[in-house]
Design an enzyme around this catalytic site. Sequence first.
Site: not given
Ligand code: DX5
Ligand code: ZN
Length: 219
Positions: A11, A36, A38, A40, A69, A71, A139, A177
């Site tokens: 990620s 990946h 993320d 947000m 992903h 969010m 998650m 994740d």
């Molecule tokens: C959290 C994200 C995860 C995060 C990964 O909301 O969806 O993908 O970035 O987490 P760690 O750093 O724990 O691998």
């Molecule tokens: Zn994620």
Amino acid sequence: MPPRKTIVAPSILACDFSRLGTEIARATGGGADWIHCDVMDGHFVDNISFGPAIVEAASRSTHLPLDVHLMIDRPDLYVPRFSRVASSITCHVEAPHDVSRTLQAIRDAGCLAGLAISPPTPLEKIRPHWGQFDLLLVMTVNPGYGGQPFLPEMLEKVRLAAEWRERENQDFHIEVDGGITVDTAAPSVEAGASVLVAGTSVFKAGDAAAEIAAIRAVG
Ligand code: DX5
Ligand code: ZN
């Protein structure tokens, strides 16, 4: 169902954003399978990360599939802005949108449709969308931040999803994740996950390639 190959998806939330291209190249060269991303919005989660422009930039730094992903509250409004460069787009079942329509829009755009479920949400919530997704993202931390501790009680949800998948002859990836390390990869795969998102453990490691290989080896 034949056993699925373990997919390691670093990620980029955990990477050094001041060197995004180099960091993505480091994960790519280090043997990652997917990248990946993320996204947000500061509404669905109490954090803002990045948007379409950064994911577009990421696509210019790697040939790997981008696993986006979302969010965010309204993933339906953003599918077109990610689908050009994304291989998979995942929306949350808890977000205030028409989940079935969003999943269909993701598939219509030519991407794998992912459905994500946060820790407090019971697995039953995905039942109305059975058959509508290609990837179930369980998650294993509360969404919003990287670097949180893995929630082992989420493995029960992974096991149940894998059981339903086998029993009803469904075909979708189960992705975990959050908090994925060498130590949490093995129980996750044992429970039925095949896509492992690893942000902190890969990007904070001195040797990303060794970390990716170690996760894949135990996964
Ligand atoms: C959290 C994200 C995860 C995060 C990964 O909301 O969806 O993908 O970035 O987490 P760690 O750093 O724990 O691998
Ligand atoms: Zn994620």
